[in-house]
Design an enzyme around this catalytic site. Sequence first.
Site, PDB file in Angstrom:
ATOM      1  N   LYS A  13       0.602  -1.005   0.426  1.00 17.50           N
ATOM      2  CA  LYS A  13      -0.123  -0.067   0.158  1.00 17.50           C
ATOM      3  C   LYS A  13       0.901   1.720   0.045  1.00 17.50           C
ATOM      4  O   LYS A  13       0.768   2.025  -0.808  1.00 17.50           O
ATOM      5  CB  LYS A  13      -0.994  -0.329   1.771  1.00 17.50           C
ATOM      6  CG  LYS A  13      -1.951   1.285   1.340  1.00 17.50           C
ATOM      7  CD  LYS A  13      -2.584   1.125   2.728  1.00 17.50           C
ATOM      8  CE  LYS A  13      -2.373   0.886   3.246  1.00 17.50           C
ATOM      9  NZ  LYS A  13      -1.660   2.028   4.565  1.00 17.50           N
ATOM     10  N   ARG A  88      -9.275   4.305   9.801  1.00 13.71           N
ATOM     11  CA  ARG A  88      -9.366   2.814  10.848  1.00 13.71           C
ATOM     12  C   ARG A  88      -9.953   2.395  11.466  1.00 13.71           C
ATOM     13  O   ARG A  88     -10.521   1.785  11.543  1.00 13.71           O
ATOM     14  CB  ARG A  88      -8.158   3.566  11.340  1.00 13.71           C
ATOM     15  CG  ARG A  88      -6.540   3.328  10.507  1.00 13.71           C
ATOM     16  CD  ARG A  88      -5.626   3.385  11.123  1.00 13.71           C
ATOM     17  NE  ARG A  88      -4.311   3.820  10.920  1.00 13.71           N
ATOM     18  CZ  ARG A  88      -3.561   2.964  10.589  1.00 13.71           C
ATOM     19  NH1 ARG A  88      -3.672   1.181  10.219  1.00 13.71           N
ATOM     20  NH2 ARG A  88      -3.062   2.377   9.811  1.00 13.71           N
ATOM     21  N   ARG A 127      10.424 -10.126   4.208  1.00 16.75           N
ATOM     22  CA  ARG A 127      10.959  -8.537   4.665  1.00 16.75           C
ATOM     23  C   ARG A 127      11.230  -9.030   6.086  1.00 16.75           C
ATOM     24  O   ARG A 127      12.824  -8.182   6.328  1.00 16.75           O
ATOM     25  CB  ARG A 127       9.986  -7.497   4.606  1.00 16.75           C
ATOM     26  CG  ARG A 127      10.449  -5.664   4.951  1.00 16.75           C
ATOM     27  CD  ARG A 127       8.683  -5.552   4.577  1.00 16.75           C
ATOM     28  NE  ARG A 127       7.992  -5.496   5.499  1.00 16.75           N
ATOM     29  CZ  ARG A 127       6.942  -3.958   5.766  1.00 16.75           C
ATOM     30  NH1 ARG A 127       6.774  -3.951   4.477  1.00 16.75           N
ATOM     31  NH2 ARG A 127       6.138  -4.547   7.490  1.00 16.75           N
ATOM     32  N   ARG A 133      14.600  -7.933  11.629  1.00 16.54           N
ATOM     33  CA  ARG A 133      12.845  -7.873  12.390  1.00 16.54           C
ATOM     34  C   ARG A 133      12.501  -9.007  13.311  1.00 16.54           C
ATOM     35  O   ARG A 133      12.065 -10.085  12.406  1.00 16.54           O
ATOM     36  CB  ARG A 133      11.658  -6.773  12.031  1.00 16.54           C
ATOM     37  CG  ARG A 133      12.111  -6.085  11.083  1.00 16.54           C
ATOM     38  CD  ARG A 133      11.290  -5.160  10.189  1.00 16.54           C
ATOM     39  NE  ARG A 133      10.693  -3.824   9.950  1.00 16.54           N
ATOM     40  CZ  ARG A 133      10.064  -3.619   9.078  1.00 16.54           C
ATOM     41  NH1 ARG A 133       8.803  -3.941   9.142  1.00 16.54           N
ATOM     42  NH2 ARG A 133       9.807  -2.634   8.365  1.00 16.54           N
ATOM     43  N   ARG A 144      -1.776 -10.012  13.220  1.00 12.38           N
ATOM     44  CA  ARG A 144      -1.575  -8.641  12.552  1.00 12.38           C
ATOM     45  C   ARG A 144      -3.262  -8.175  11.654  1.00 12.38           C
ATOM     46  O   ARG A 144      -3.439  -7.808  11.343  1.00 12.38           O
ATOM     47  CB  ARG A 144      -0.539  -7.967  12.048  1.00 12.38           C
ATOM     48  CG  ARG A 144      -0.082  -7.188  13.369  1.00 12.38           C
ATOM     49  CD  ARG A 144       1.966  -6.412  12.319  1.00 12.38           C
ATOM     50  NE  ARG A 144       2.276  -6.268  13.540  1.00 12.38           N
ATOM     51  CZ  ARG A 144       3.516  -6.772  13.690  1.00 12.38           C
ATOM     52  NH1 ARG A 144       4.065  -7.325  12.147  1.00 12.38           N
ATOM     53  NH2 ARG A 144       4.886  -6.368  13.957  1.00 12.38           N
TER      54      ARG A 144
END
Length: 194
Positions: A13, A88, A127, A133, A144
Amino acid sequence: MRLLLMGPPGSGKGTQATRIAAGLGIPAISTGDIFRANVADATPLGRVAREYMDAGEYVPDQVTNAMVRDRLAHPDCEPGFLLDGYPRTLQQVHELDSFLDEGTNRLDAVVELVVDRDVLVDRLLLRARSEGRADDTLDVIRRRQEVYAEQTAPLTAEYAARGLLHAVDGDGQVELVSERITGLLAGLGATSTR
């Protein structure tokens, strides 16, 4: 055009928002950027937001709404804008409606990037590994995705009921997804500045 771009984590996005806004010659506006700019400039809203952020709390809707309202009042938004990350919640949808109505503006379209959940999970795991991460585990990433689906379902239903929601396949190379969005927007009357 006045656009809202939605998509789950890993859908691309942010990348698409930047590309589409540049192609249309309108600003891409993300709440994260608005927060950072207000905090960096030590605006009154930025100082309030920083208190919450420093405490690890969510910035309240009233502060977020005020920052977005202020940003949309800037002259560069007159020809249009692309919102990324706002609204949101349904309350924020109605707040956005109220300040767009003040300027006799309305959203022209809501574009939702749709990507298979397993593809999203794979992208985010890749990623996480490439960016080191360690906290982005499979369980965290899946959670998530669930939270995004739960939180955005009322928004997509609201915008679908208004006839504004347009789903775009977000799977594939960045350029291919950009072409899909550009084609959709051209069909809705958008003209590229490139």
